[in-house]
Design a protein around this motif. Sequence first.
Motif, short mmCIF file in Angstrom:
data_model
loop_
_atom_site.label_atom_id
_atom_site.label_comp_id
_atom_site.label_asym_id
_atom_site.label_seq_id
_atom_site.Cartn_x
_atom_site.Cartn_y
_atom_site.Cartn_z
N GLY A 1 0.80 -1.22 0.00
CA GLY A 1 0.00 0.00 0.00
C GLY A 1 0.83 1.26 0.00
O GLY A 1 0.29 2.35 0.18
N GLU A 2 2.13 1.12 -0.22
CA GLU A 2 3.04 2.27 -0.14
C GLU A 2 3.57 2.62 -1.52
O GLU A 2 3.51 1.82 -2.47
CB GLU A 2 4.19 1.96 0.80
N ALA A 3 4.12 3.82 -1.62
CA ALA A 3 4.66 4.29 -2.88
C ALA A 3 5.90 3.48 -3.27
O ALA A 3 6.66 3.04 -2.42
CB ALA A 3 5.00 5.78 -2.79
N GLY A 4 6.06 3.29 -4.56
CA GLY A 4 7.24 2.61 -5.09
C GLY A 4 7.99 3.53 -6.03
O GLY A 4 7.74 4.75 -6.07
N PRO A 5 8.90 2.99 -6.83
CA PRO A 5 9.66 3.82 -7.77
C PRO A 5 8.78 4.59 -8.75
O PRO A 5 9.14 5.68 -9.19
CB PRO A 5 10.55 2.79 -8.49
N ALA A 6 7.61 4.00 -9.09
CA ALA A 6 6.71 4.66 -10.04
C ALA A 6 5.74 5.62 -9.36
O ALA A 6 4.86 6.18 -10.02
CB ALA A 6 5.94 3.61 -10.82
N GLY A 7 5.86 5.79 -8.04
CA GLY A 7 4.96 6.69 -7.32
C GLY A 7 3.96 5.92 -6.49
O GLY A 7 3.99 4.68 -6.43
N PRO A 8 3.03 6.62 -5.85
CA PRO A 8 2.05 5.94 -4.99
C PRO A 8 1.10 5.10 -5.83
O PRO A 8 0.76 5.46 -6.95
CB PRO A 8 1.32 7.10 -4.30
N PRO A 9 0.66 3.97 -5.30
CA PRO A 9 -0.29 3.13 -6.04
C PRO A 9 -1.66 3.79 -6.09
O PRO A 9 -2.03 4.58 -5.22
CB PRO A 9 -0.33 1.84 -5.22
N ALA A 10 -2.42 3.47 -7.14
CA ALA A 10 -3.79 3.97 -7.25
C ALA A 10 -4.66 3.29 -6.20
O ALA A 10 -4.36 2.20 -5.71
CB ALA A 10 -4.33 3.70 -8.65
N ALA A 11 -5.77 3.95 -5.87
CA ALA A 11 -6.65 3.41 -4.83
C ALA A 11 -7.14 2.02 -5.18
O ALA A 11 -7.26 1.15 -4.32
CB ALA A 11 -7.84 4.36 -4.63
N TRP A 12 -7.46 1.77 -6.46
CA TRP A 12 -7.97 0.46 -6.86
C TRP A 12 -6.88 -0.61 -6.85
O TRP A 12 -7.17 -1.79 -6.88
CB TRP A 12 -8.64 0.52 -8.22
N GLU A 13 -5.62 -0.19 -6.82
CA GLU A 13 -4.53 -1.16 -6.71
C GLU A 13 -4.30 -1.57 -5.27
O GLU A 13 -3.85 -2.69 -4.99
CB GLU A 13 -3.24 -0.58 -7.29
N VAL A 14 -4.57 -0.67 -4.34
CA VAL A 14 -4.35 -0.96 -2.92
C VAL A 14 -5.41 -1.93 -2.39
O VAL A 14 -5.11 -2.82 -1.58
CB VAL A 14 -4.38 0.35 -2.10
N TYR B 1 -18.00 1.30 -4.68
CA TYR B 1 -17.42 2.09 -5.78
C TYR B 1 -17.49 3.59 -5.50
O TYR B 1 -16.62 4.34 -5.94
CB TYR B 1 -18.10 1.74 -7.10
N ARG B 2 -18.49 4.02 -4.78
CA ARG B 2 -18.51 5.43 -4.38
C ARG B 2 -17.34 5.75 -3.45
O ARG B 2 -16.72 6.81 -3.56
CB ARG B 2 -19.85 5.76 -3.71
N GLY B 3 -17.06 4.84 -2.54
CA GLY B 3 -15.90 5.04 -1.68
C GLY B 3 -14.61 5.04 -2.45
O GLY B 3 -13.71 5.85 -2.19
N LEU B 4 -14.50 4.15 -3.44
CA LEU B 4 -13.30 4.10 -4.27
C LEU B 4 -13.13 5.41 -5.05
O LEU B 4 -12.02 5.96 -5.13
CB LEU B 4 -13.40 2.91 -5.22
N ALA B 5 -14.23 5.92 -5.60
CA ALA B 5 -14.16 7.18 -6.34
C ALA B 5 -13.77 8.33 -5.42
O ALA B 5 -13.00 9.22 -5.81
CB ALA B 5 -15.50 7.46 -7.01
N ALA B 6 -14.27 8.31 -4.19
CA ALA B 6 -13.91 9.36 -3.24
C ALA B 6 -12.43 9.31 -2.90
O ALA B 6 -11.78 10.36 -2.73
CB ALA B 6 -14.76 9.24 -1.97
N LEU B 7 -11.86 8.12 -2.77
CA LEU B 7 -10.42 8.02 -2.53
C LEU B 7 -9.63 8.58 -3.70
O LEU B 7 -8.63 9.29 -3.50
CB LEU B 7 -10.03 6.56 -2.30
N VAL B 8 -10.05 8.26 -4.92
CA VAL B 8 -9.36 8.79 -6.11
C VAL B 8 -9.44 10.30 -6.15
O VAL B 8 -8.49 10.99 -6.52
CB VAL B 8 -9.95 8.16 -7.38
N ALA B 9 -10.59 10.85 -5.73
CA ALA B 9 -10.79 12.29 -5.73
C ALA B 9 -10.16 12.96 -4.51
O ALA B 9 -10.31 14.18 -4.34
CB ALA B 9 -12.28 12.61 -5.77
N ARG B 10 -9.47 12.18 -3.68
CA ARG B 10 -8.83 12.69 -2.47
C ARG B 10 -9.84 13.33 -1.51
O ARG B 10 -9.62 14.42 -0.98
CB ARG B 10 -7.71 13.66 -2.82
N ARG B 11 -10.92 12.62 -1.33
CA ARG B 11 -11.96 13.03 -0.37
C ARG B 11 -12.16 11.86 0.60
O ARG B 11 -13.19 11.19 0.60
CB ARG B 11 -13.25 13.39 -1.10
#
Length: 515
Positions: free
Chosen positions: A191-204, A282-292
Motif C-alpha cells: 500500500g506504499e509508494a514505489g519507484p513509479a509513485g504511490p499506487p492507485a486506490a484500486w490497486e491498494v 465504488y462510491r468510496g473508491l471514487a472518493a479516494l481517487v478524488a482525495r476526499r
Amino acid sequence: PPPPADVLRYLLRVLPALGHLHRMGLVYCDFKPDNVMVTASGVKLIDLGGARRLDDLVSGYLSTPGYRAPELDDDGERPGGVERTAPSVATDTFAVARTLARLVLGRFPGFVDAYRHVLPPRRAHFPLREFESLDRLLRRATATDPQRRFQSVTELADELVGVLYEIVARTEGPVPPLASRWFDATGHPTGEAGPAGPPAAWEVLPELRVDQDDPRAPALTAGPDEDPAALAARLAAIVPVTTEVHLALARARIRAGQLDEAARALDAAAAAAPREWRIDWYRGLAALVARRPGLATADFDRVYSQVPGELAPRLALATALADVATTAGSARERQAARERAAELFDVVGAIDPGVTSAAFGLARCRTDASGKIDAYQRVPRSSSAYTASRARMIGVLVARVPGTDSLAAGSVAAGSAALLRAAALLADPLLDLGERRRAELRRDILTAALALVPAGHPPPDGPRPPTLLGRAMVERELRFGLAETYREMARLTPDRASRVRLVDQANRARPRTLL
C-alpha cells in the motif's frame, strides 16, 4: 454465556436445517435457544409444530417475545411505522440473530421489553465491544426494516463464517485464510509508494468480482491491452443495461479518471437496485481517487455494516481513515482517525496475515518504534512483501539510535541491541534486496553505530566489544567498515559524479593510518 466462537459454531451447524425448511416453502416461526439441541451426534433443530407455509397468510403460528420480529408483534408492541406482516424468511433470520445475541450476551436486562426489537449499546457488553463485526452482523440481522436484514439463511451463514474466523483468529490462534465470496485476494502488498509513485486506490484494495450469473458478465472485463477509457466506451454501448453493467462501467470510469461519469453510472445503478451495497464500495473508491477520504470513510463504513464478515471493507475503511489522519483539520480529528485506522488494520492483519498491506498500514499509524516493528513482523516469510517489511524494520531500528555523544549507559546498551538486531535482519538469506539496497542499509547501520561508540581506542582491559556486520564495535573498525561500504556503493553507481562523491565519503569515513 458460552464463548462466542462456540455459539457461532452451534448456529452454523443448525442453520442448514432452517435453510432446508425455507427451500421446502416453510417458515419455522419460533427459532430460539430452547429449540436448538446440542447432542452427542450433532446440533438439531426441534419442535416443528409451529412451522407453516410461506404463502399461508391466515393460519395461526407460534413465536416467542424477545425473538419475535417487530412486524409480527401486536399493534401496541410494534415500533412506529412498522406494518404487521406474516412470518417470512426475514422473520426467521431475525430470530436467529436474537438467539445469537441472547447466547453471547447472556441474560441482559430488557431483553423482552426495552430491547425487545433492538440490541443494547455496544459499549455495555464485552463481546460487542471486542468483536465489532459481530456487533454489526447482529444489528443488520435485527434491523427494523425486514428488507435491510439478511434475505436468506445462506447469506446470514456466509457472514457468520467470516465473523467466526475473526473471533477464532483473535482468541484461539491462527486460522487458514478464508476465501471471500465477493472480492479477489489480490491487492497491493504494501500500500506504499514505489519507484513509479504511490499506487492507485484500486490497486491498494481488493477487486470486487463480477457476478458471473449476469448474462453480460463475459463482456464486462477488460481485454489484455484494453485501457480503462476504451473499456468504458465499450461498456457504455451494452444493452440491456443490468446492475453488473452499471457497476463495471463505474469501475472503468473511476480508473480512467472520469469521476463525474462514474457518479452518474452509480446513480443509475442505485435507481435500479437501491439496496446494492457494491454501489457504496465504488462510491468510496471514487472518493479516494478524488482525495476526499472523509466521504470514502462513510461509504466504506456502510459496506462494512452490510457484509460484516468480509475483510475487504475493513481494509478499505482503514485506508480511508489513514488518509483522513493526514488531511483532517484538527489534531484531535487526525489522532482519532489514526487510532481507528490502526484498530482496523490490526484486526485485518490478525485474521489474515496474507493481507500484508494491513501490516504496513498499521506501521504507518503507529508512532512508537516498538509498535512499528511489531506490525512489520506480521508479514510472513512466504510473502512477496517480506523483503520490504524487513527493510522497514531495519530502518526503524536504526532510527531508534540517538545521535549524540553524551548517552546514558542504558541508552548505549539499547542502541547496540537495536543495531545488532538490524544486522541480523540484514543477514537473512531470504531478503531479496539487491546489492545497492543492501549496501545502503549496511551504511545506515554502521553510521548509527559510530554515534554510539566512544571515540578513540577501547581500553585494553575493558570488555570485548560485540561484532556488528563483521566488525568489532569500536570506532576504528566501524570506520573501516563504513569506508568499505561507501566504495562498494560507488562501484554499483553508474553515474560518474555520484561515484566521485561516494569515494570522497569513503575517504572521510576511513580512519587515519600510518600507511
